[in-house]
Scaffold this motif. Sequence first.
Motif, PDB file in Angstrom:
ATOM      1  N   ALA A 122       8.470 129.368  -2.317  1.00  0.00           N
ATOM      2  CA  ALA A 122       9.574 129.313  -1.616  1.00  0.00           C
ATOM      3  C   ALA A 122      10.424 128.316  -3.203  1.00  0.00           C
ATOM      4  O   ALA A 122      11.507 129.275  -3.382  1.00  0.00           O
ATOM      5  N   ARG A 123       9.657 128.283  -3.851  1.00  0.00           N
ATOM      6  CA  ARG A 123       9.923 127.160  -5.595  1.00  0.00           C
ATOM      7  C   ARG A 123      10.147 129.076  -6.196  1.00  0.00           C
ATOM      8  O   ARG A 123      11.382 129.138  -6.556  1.00  0.00           O
ATOM      9  N   ASN A 124       9.150 129.727  -5.827  1.00  0.00           N
ATOM     10  CA  ASN A 124       9.067 131.173  -6.739  1.00  0.00           C
ATOM     11  C   ASN A 124      10.220 132.179  -6.316  1.00  0.00           C
ATOM     12  O   ASN A 124      11.025 132.181  -7.168  1.00  0.00           O
ATOM     13  N   THR A 126      13.089 130.863  -4.369  1.00  0.00           N
ATOM     14  CA  THR A 126      14.089 130.292  -5.600  1.00  0.00           C
ATOM     15  C   THR A 126      14.567 130.666  -7.194  1.00  0.00           C
ATOM     16  O   THR A 126      15.914 131.152  -7.463  1.00  0.00           O
ATOM     17  N   ALA A 127      13.666 130.556  -7.895  1.00  0.00           N
ATOM     18  CA  ALA A 127      13.861 131.142  -9.217  1.00  0.00           C
ATOM     19  C   ALA A 127      13.916 132.781  -9.550  1.00  0.00           C
ATOM     20  O   ALA A 127      14.696 132.560  -9.913  1.00  0.00           O
ATOM     21  N   ASP A 130      17.950 133.419  -8.318  1.00  0.00           N
ATOM     22  CA  ASP A 130      19.130 132.135  -9.183  1.00  0.00           C
ATOM     23  C   ASP A 130      18.493 133.263 -10.186  1.00  0.00           C
ATOM     24  O   ASP A 130      19.629 133.767 -10.747  1.00  0.00           O
TER      25      ASP A 130
END
Length: 136
Positions: A122-124, A126-127, A130
Amino acid sequence: SKSDPSDASRINLTDDSDTIAQKFRKAKTDPEALPSEAAGLAGRPEAENLVGIFAALQGAAKENVLRDFGGKNFSSFKAALVELAVAKLGPVGAEMKRLQADHSYIDGVLRDGADRARAIAARNMTAVKDILGFVR
């Protein structure tokens, strides 16, 4: 070898006890008795392979196996190998077959793995969104 096309060349995790026993009984050997020392296995790949399998299943060194079976013919060694292999590997095959037949369990494992992979990614993701300028 798992790359060998013959199913008889390997023990599969799904093999039942009878199949495991049959494969070891049919394993190629040579006419000489087992040596008492590891040096006696040189040039005897079939014997070395079977002694190595026995040692691994027993959790012992090849030298210990040869000390116990050295001078004996392959028929008695193979009988002991079959007994040991069936005792150690037979339950693995039975459990694999039980799990493969339990479709709800497999679906649950797959669902859990997908959920954990999504949480890790999830974090990756999102990045990445962006960076690429995706609107969320």
